[in-house]
Design a protein around this motif. Structure first.
Motif, PDB file in Angstrom:
ATOM      1  N   GLY A 705      19.317  45.787  54.880  1.00  0.00           N
ATOM      2  CA  GLY A 705      19.822  45.029  53.745  1.00  0.00           C
ATOM      3  C   GLY A 705      21.326  44.969  53.631  1.00  0.00           C
ATOM      4  N   ALA A 706      22.050  45.700  54.456  1.00  0.00           N
ATOM      5  CA  ALA A 706      23.508  45.704  54.406  1.00  0.00           C
ATOM      6  C   ALA A 706      24.078  44.761  55.455  1.00  0.00           C
ATOM      7  CB  ALA A 706      24.040  47.114  54.629  1.00  0.00           C
ATOM      8  N   VAL A 707      25.348  44.428  55.336  1.00  0.00           N
ATOM      9  CA  VAL A 707      26.020  43.575  56.320  1.00  0.00           C
ATOM     10  C   VAL A 707      27.351  44.222  56.691  1.00  0.00           C
ATOM     11  CG1 VAL A 707      24.938  41.416  55.614  1.00  0.00           C
ATOM     12  CG2 VAL A 707      27.040  42.158  54.489  1.00  0.00           C
ATOM     13  N   ALA A 708      27.702  44.124  57.973  1.00  0.00           N
ATOM     14  CA  ALA A 708      28.951  44.686  58.483  1.00  0.00           C
ATOM     15  C   ALA A 708      29.871  43.572  58.962  1.00  0.00           C
ATOM     16  CB  ALA A 708      28.665  45.665  59.615  1.00  0.00           C
ATOM     17  N   GLY A 709      31.150  43.928  59.140  1.00  0.00           N
ATOM     18  CA  GLY A 709      32.144  42.911  59.449  1.00  0.00           C
ATOM     19  C   GLY A 709      32.459  42.061  58.237  1.00  0.00           C
ATOM     20  N   LEU A 710      32.149  42.575  57.051  1.00  0.00           N
ATOM     21  CA  LEU A 710      32.319  41.840  55.800  1.00  0.00           C
ATOM     22  C   LEU A 710      33.752  41.996  55.301  1.00  0.00           C
ATOM     23  CD1 LEU A 710      31.177  40.332  53.298  1.00  0.00           C
ATOM     24  CD2 LEU A 710      30.610  42.600  52.369  1.00  0.00           C
ATOM     25  N   LEU A 711      34.449  40.877  55.186  1.00  0.00           N
ATOM     26  CA  LEU A 711      35.793  40.890  54.622  1.00  0.00           C
ATOM     27  C   LEU A 711      35.697  40.940  53.107  1.00  0.00           C
ATOM     28  CD1 LEU A 711      37.403  38.208  56.944  1.00  0.00           C
ATOM     29  CD2 LEU A 711      37.812  40.674  56.999  1.00  0.00           C
ATOM     30  N   GLN A 712      36.536  41.810  52.515  1.00  0.00           N
ATOM     31  CA  GLN A 712      36.520  41.988  51.070  1.00  0.00           C
ATOM     32  C   GLN A 712      37.945  41.908  50.528  1.00  0.00           C
ATOM     33  OE1 GLN A 712      34.321  45.825  50.990  1.00  0.00           O
ATOM     34  NE2 GLN A 712      32.693  44.690  49.979  1.00  0.00           N
ATOM     35  N   LEU A 713      38.086  41.231  49.407  1.00  0.00           N
ATOM     36  CA  LEU A 713      39.388  40.979  48.819  1.00  0.00           C
ATOM     37  C   LEU A 713      39.481  41.663  47.456  1.00  0.00           C
ATOM     38  CD1 LEU A 713      41.865  39.277  49.722  1.00  0.00           C
ATOM     39  CD2 LEU A 713      41.001  37.455  48.246  1.00  0.00           C
ATOM     40  N   HIS A 714      40.562  42.443  47.278  1.00  0.00           N
ATOM     41  CA  HIS A 714      40.792  43.164  46.022  1.00  0.00           C
ATOM     42  C   HIS A 714      42.094  42.703  45.388  1.00  0.00           C
ATOM     43  CE1 HIS A 714      37.754  46.369  46.777  1.00  0.00           C
ATOM     44  NE2 HIS A 714      38.093  46.226  48.044  1.00  0.00           N
ATOM     45  N   PRO A 715      42.196  42.746  44.066  1.00  0.00           N
ATOM     46  CA  PRO A 715      43.508  42.611  43.433  1.00  0.00           C
ATOM     47  C   PRO A 715      44.349  43.834  43.782  1.00  0.00           C
ATOM     48  CG  PRO A 715      41.873  43.241  41.804  1.00  0.00           C
ATOM     49  CD  PRO A 715      41.125  42.966  43.080  1.00  0.00           C
ATOM     50  N   ASP A 716      45.669  43.650  43.832  1.00  0.00           N
ATOM     51  CA  ASP A 716      46.525  44.728  44.316  1.00  0.00           C
ATOM     52  C   ASP A 716      47.853  44.719  43.561  1.00  0.00           C
ATOM     53  OD1 ASP A 716      47.609  46.778  45.765  1.00  0.00           O
ATOM     54  OD2 ASP A 716      47.959  45.613  47.577  1.00  0.00           O
ATOM     55  N   LEU A 717      47.849  45.303  42.373  1.00  0.00           N
ATOM     56  CA  LEU A 717      49.064  45.452  41.583  1.00  0.00           C
ATOM     57  C   LEU A 717      49.141  46.902  41.130  1.00  0.00           C
ATOM     58  CD1 LEU A 717      51.553  44.064  40.312  1.00  0.00           C
ATOM     59  CD2 LEU A 717      50.167  43.759  38.245  1.00  0.00           C
ATOM     60  N   PRO A 718      49.781  47.762  41.925  1.00  0.00           N
ATOM     61  CA  PRO A 718      49.862  49.175  41.549  1.00  0.00           C
ATOM     62  C   PRO A 718      50.758  49.359  40.331  1.00  0.00           C
ATOM     63  CG  PRO A 718      51.260  48.724  43.444  1.00  0.00           C
ATOM     64  CD  PRO A 718      50.482  47.469  43.184  1.00  0.00           C
ATOM     65  N   ASN A 719      50.671  50.523  39.738  1.00  0.00           N
ATOM     66  CA  ASN A 719      51.484  50.806  38.563  1.00  0.00           C
ATOM     67  C   ASN A 719      52.973  50.849  38.890  1.00  0.00           C
ATOM     68  OD1 ASN A 719      49.217  50.933  37.004  1.00  0.00           O
ATOM     69  ND2 ASN A 719      49.101  53.168  36.973  1.00  0.00           N
ATOM     70  N   GLU A 720      53.304  51.268  40.095  1.00  0.00           N
ATOM     71  CA  GLU A 720      54.691  51.323  40.558  1.00  0.00           C
ATOM     72  C   GLU A 720      54.707  51.081  42.051  1.00  0.00           C
ATOM     73  OE1 GLU A 720      57.760  54.078  38.330  1.00  0.00           O
ATOM     74  OE2 GLU A 720      56.058  55.269  38.992  1.00  0.00           O
TER      75      GLU A 720
END
Length: 1024
Positions: A705-720
């Protein structure tokens, strides 16, 4: 009582700020000022002094971003100043709140003699120590108008970070350019009050504090605010008693002058050249004016810059080094990152650094000085020890977000069991002012009072802030033996570590009871995104590291086989360029756009020139002809060496192994099935891996049921710290990239299965992944091209694995480090982004999977629970898009290569990582040639084959145990050898080297992850 304290503190603070400090240079006359702005790059001082100057009015704007303006200052010492110390006071428009990160000046005399720098908190230059009156004054100031890209409002995107995009507007206006009397008594009063004010703030409300406050009030009562100079002596007399009371505290602060200068960061490398020269001149001036002050500076590269570009400063540095007052520290080419560079790169940091210090200054460093790098590899203790160092110094771990490191003085144990004496300054800074608060913090916070009696204080403003000031040396003089304060002494770190070693170690050489030991990496719980930012810089580093080791191998082989000249000069120059760019703000991707633009250009040049060296050596080895010969590639790599060293003779390209099953590609419904008889891989219509079965065992690497090679996109605004940090909450939001633009599957002309998937990332960005499986391979390779135009996004690729892994094994220098996959404690939870080199591996008994890569350093791991059991997900970190300090970070096209290695152990993953990072070569010639070096022994890998750095013609061979166990091996050299000996990483003899009846076949026993280096003296019959 509290009201009395507050009144006195408020009183002295205002009087110091508004009356006493200004009175230090109160008597002054303006200098006549002329200026000339250069249209382009900086020029040598001899050219600057010869420019045509035009009148300039103090207060007028000057200096566009990254420009240089030369000022000519002329005047005459007034006759009434006879007998007084006279200085030029030059305020270019400084912001005293930020001692570095802005404009800077370098003062020269008319004959080209350097005086010192002009900086925000150190903007005076000596004219005469004792005036006779009427002396003519002629000084020149080389002023750099570096833009402020970091300050009170931090992390703001700016176009000022590159000369190509910087504004032409003038940034600064001078405030004061005067000839002034330096009132030594007023200055001394200011320092007396400054030290006592800082000291009392850290004392309990007892007799000592009250007596200090009363003395301060008495002094201020004697001070006429309308005549500070005339009453300073009387005021000082009221303070004498409290300043003369000796210390009773046992803690000793070993102070060393310091001016941490990043070799590039918010300025380009060319500006660092000037920052170093300015600072070195100021520090040699301070050495001349003091009795006991010592100044330490690391990074052989920075000394080399001074020698090349400012020989007039270099002469003063050499004299101060010989006098034991200017201290070369660290023994490295630069203060490098230590997490991402390869093992061979770390060896060369030490080799080139120590050779420069020995050859140019007659000094050998005894410790590694790395106050500001972003975490420290667990391989370092062995490398430090085998390079001949005795100690290690840093302070960056004090920046941890979550966990407070439990020690300041301890033994650090690495992956092989080596230990090195390590110290973190409890002041938590490498820019100490020797303030009362810092001294109190050092004593209060020091965690090892039971076993050690002191700590180190690196003292001075860094990054162009001017280094140590005379105010700091004045504080040290008063704090040498002052009641209520730790004792302060200027001393070489070597003396501190020698004393500390005696405290920690018994006469038998064993640690005394209670001596703390820290095992494993020194992980910084901050700046985790430095493993990913500026991918082109990281890809260039990986590529060039491998190419240079390969170039050494083939050049050495050609030298001993054919008599070809070994390219010492060319290799040295290329290595030094790569080592420079491993500096801890270049390779981590945390510098301005200009720095990374130039870094990529330099990597391209290094790659081109290293490839030419490889081609030249292989041509000499293979001769003239038309036969196609295979070099490197699968079956040609040996552990750490990215080339066919000691595995097989190059063979004809069209030679094929018998019995290899051809690869097939088939459609099964919407799925694509690829089979090579070793692996059966299924990709869905979304271009994602749903199954990867090891046909020999029937194990599927991918959970149901899982998939590999999956590209994932996250928001990226650290505190500093945009380019530096990724904070844990980034995981809370994720978008899987499943949309497919196109999918094509076929077997190419080389018999390799290819599945090509194109997909959008966003409206502005796209990605193309090519999944490939070769005959006989158990590695599914993915070649990825990403056209990336995101802002504040983090791209990962996920590999869920049907493996119940208790730990990951990630490659580090000369081995791998194991990290648990659980988060039982806050220490483990804080390691949510960790480092790797060419592979990371997970396993359960009987089955393992590796992920290999060609340019990735960061990854994360997660344990996943279902009713069917626990699985493990590994995600590689591919791209980011922070806005500071480079607002266009990573925009453009990037290539990544990575692979899923199914059914392998750690050694297999390591070998696949080498192959992936070492493309096969085809050489046109008329004959093959035998491998120069061969290693027989399971788990013992060859790391380098080269000729000795001293140009003796000796052959240097390095091997290491790669699996974490004990191993036996024999190193064979295929040529006549006169003798062999074991050497340090610096290629210097060891007394306990191997004794072999056949010097060309050396039998060795290695411990877990042990690194050993052999030096072979070749027989006279050798071509060399």
């Amino acid at each position: 009582m509290h009201d009395d304290i507050t009144l006195t503190v408020g009183r002295v603070t205002r009087v110091l700020t508004e009356r006493i400090w200004p009175a230090v240079h109160a008597v002054s006359v303006p200098l006549t000022v002329e200026a000339r702005t250069l249209p382009g790059e900086p020029v040598p001082p001899s050219e600057g002094l010869a420019l045509d100057y035009e009148p300039y009015a103090v207060g007028a704007p000057w200096g566009a971003a990254w420009g240089t303006t030369w000022f000519r200052l002329t005047g005459e010492v007034p006759a009434e100043w006879v007998g007084r110390r006279v200085e030029a006071v030059v305020d270019l428009g400084f912001d005293v709140a930020e001692p570095g990160f802005q404009c800077e000046g370098f003062v020269y005399r008319a004959d080209g003699t350097p005086v010192k720098a002009a900086n925000p908190r150190n903007h005076w230059a000596l004219v005469t120590p004792r005036a006779t009156g009427g002396e003519p004054v002629e000084l020149y100031v080389e002023a750099a108008s570096n833009p402020v890209v970091f300050g009170p409002i931090r992390f703001k995107p700016t176009t000022q970070g590159d000369l190509l995009t910087a504004s032409p507007d003038l940034l600064y206006a001078t405030r004061r350019i005067d000839l002034a009397v330096f009132d030594e008594e007023v200055h001394a009063l200011a320092l007396d009050l400054d030290v006592l004010l800082g000291l009392q703030a850290e004392l309990p409300a007892g007799q000592r504090r009250m007596r200090i406050l009363q003395a301060i009030d008495d002094a201020l009562d004697r001070l006429d605010l309308a005549d500070v100079s005339g009453t300073a002596t009387a005021a000082r007399a009221a303070l004498a008693d409290v300043l003369e009371r000796p210390a009773t505290a046992s803690h000793v602060i070993s102070a060393v002058g310091h001016a941490h200068i990043d070799s590039a960061w918010l300025w380009p490398v060319r500006e660092t050249v000037r920052k170093v020269a300015r600072t070195a001149a100021s520090m040699t001036e301070l050495i001349d004016e003091s009795q006991d002050f010592v100044f330490g500076m690391s990074s052989a590269q920075q000394y080399a810059w001074v020698k090349e570009h400012r020989p007039e400063v270099w002469t003063r540095v050499v004299e101060a080094v010989r006098a034991g007052r200017f201290l070369p520290l660290g023994g490295m080419w630069v203060e490098s990152d230590t997490v991402m560079p390869s093992g061979e790169s770390m060896v060369r940091q030490f080799l080139y650094g120590q050779r420069f210090f020995a050859e140019e200054l007659g000094v050998s460093c005894h410790g590694v000085w790395l106050p500001d790098s972003f975490g420290y590899s667990p391989a370092l203790p062995q490398l430090v020890s085998r390079a001949g160092f005795d100690w290690f110094f840093t302070q960056k771990i004090s920046w941890n977000q979550v966990n407070t490191f439990p020690h300041h003085t301890f033994l650090w144990e690495g992956i092989d069991g080596s230990r090195v004496l390590t110290h973190f300054p409890p002041m938590d800074t490498y820019n100490s002012e020797l303030s009362g608060a810092e001294l109190a913090l050092a004593e209060r916070q020091f965690r090892d009072h039971r076993i050690a009696s002191g700590s180190i204080a690196p003292v001075g403003w860094g990054d162009g802030g001017g280094g140590t000031t005379r105010e700091m040396t004045g504080r040290a003089q008063r704090l040498a033996d002052l009641e209520g304060s730790p004792r302060v002494r200027w001393e070489h770190p070597d003396a501190f570590y020698a004393r500390t070693r005696d405290e920690l170690m018994g006469p038998d050489g064993q640690p005394r009871p209670g001596t703390p030991v820290w095992v494993g990496e020194l992980y910084l719980e901050l700046h985790r995104a430095t493993l990913t930012s500026q991918h082109r810089t990281k890809a260039g580093n990986r590529r060039c590291e491998h190419l240079l080791v390969e170039a050494e191998l083939w050049a050495a082989t050609a030298a001993v086989r054919t008599g070809a000249a070994y390219p010492h000069e060319e290799l040295d120059a290329l290595w030094k360029q790569v080592l420079l760019q491993q500096f801890h703000d270049i390779l981590p991707g945390t510098s301005i756009a200009w720095v990374h633009r130039e870094a990529v250009e330099q990597y391209t040049r290094v790659e081109r020139e290293a490839e030419a060296l490889v081609a030249r050596s292989l041509a000499a080895l293979s001769g003239d002809g038309s036969a196609r010969l295979a070099v490197n590639g699968a079956g040609c790599a040996s552990g750490g060496v990215p080339a066919g060293a000691g595995v097989r003779t190059p063979a004809a390209v069209d030679d094929t192994a018998d019995g290899v099953t051809p690869v097939t590609v088939a459609r099964e419904g919407d799925d694509v099935v690829v089979d090579n008889g070793v692996l059966r891989v299924v990709l869905s219509a979304e271009g994602l891996v749903t199954s990867a079965v090891d046909l020999a065992t029937g194990r599927d690497a991918i959970p149901a049921g899982a998939v590999a090679g999956l590209l994932q996109l996250h928001p990226d605004l650290p505190n500093e710290w945009d380019a530096w940090d990724v904070d844990r909450f980034y995981r809370n939001t994720v978008r899987d990239l499943r949309e497919v633009t196109s999918l094509d599957a076929f077997v190419d002309e080389n018999g390799v299965a290819q599945v090509v998937v194109e997909r959008p990332v966003s409206v502005d960005s796209t990605v193309r992944q090519v999944f490939s499986l070769s005959p006989g391979s158990r590695t599914l390779h993915i070649a990825q091209a990403t056209d990336w135009h995101e802002v504040e996004r983090f791209l990962k690729v996920a590999f869920p694995l049907d493996v119940r892994a208790e730990h990951t094994s990630a490659e580090t220098q000369f081995g791998h480090q194991r990290r648990v996959t659980h988060v039982n404690t806050s220490w483990e939870a804080a390691r949510f982004e960790t480092s790797m080199h060419r592979f990371v591996h997970v396993e359960e008994p009987g089955f393992g999977v590796g992920i290999v890569n060609d340019s990735t350093y960061g990854y994360d791991v997660a344990r996943n629970w279902t009713e069917d059991g626990v699985t493990t997900t590994i995600r590689l970190s591919l791209l980011r898009a922070p806005r500071f300090p480079d607002p266009d970070t990573d925009h453009g096209v990037h290539t990544h290569r990575y692979g899923l290695v199914v059914g392998t152990d750690v050694d297999g993953a390591a070998q696949e990582g080498v192959v992936l990072n070492t493309p096969a070569r085809v050489v046109i010639g008329d004959h093959g040639f035998d491998a120069l070096v061969r290693v027989d022994g399971t788990g013992v890998h060859l790391s380098c084959v080269k000729l000795a750095a001293d140009r003796s013609g000796d052959l240097v061979v390095r091997v290491h145990e790669a699996l974490g166990g004990r191993a036996s091996a024999t190193v064979h050299v295929d040529l006549p050898v006169a003798s062999v000996g074991e050497v340090t990483l610096l290629e210097e003899p060891l007394d306990d080297g191997p004794r072999s009846p056949d010097p060309a076949a050396v039998a060795m026993t290695l411990g877990p992850f042990e690194v050993r280096t052999l030096r072979f003296a070749l027989a006279a019959s050798s071509p060399t």
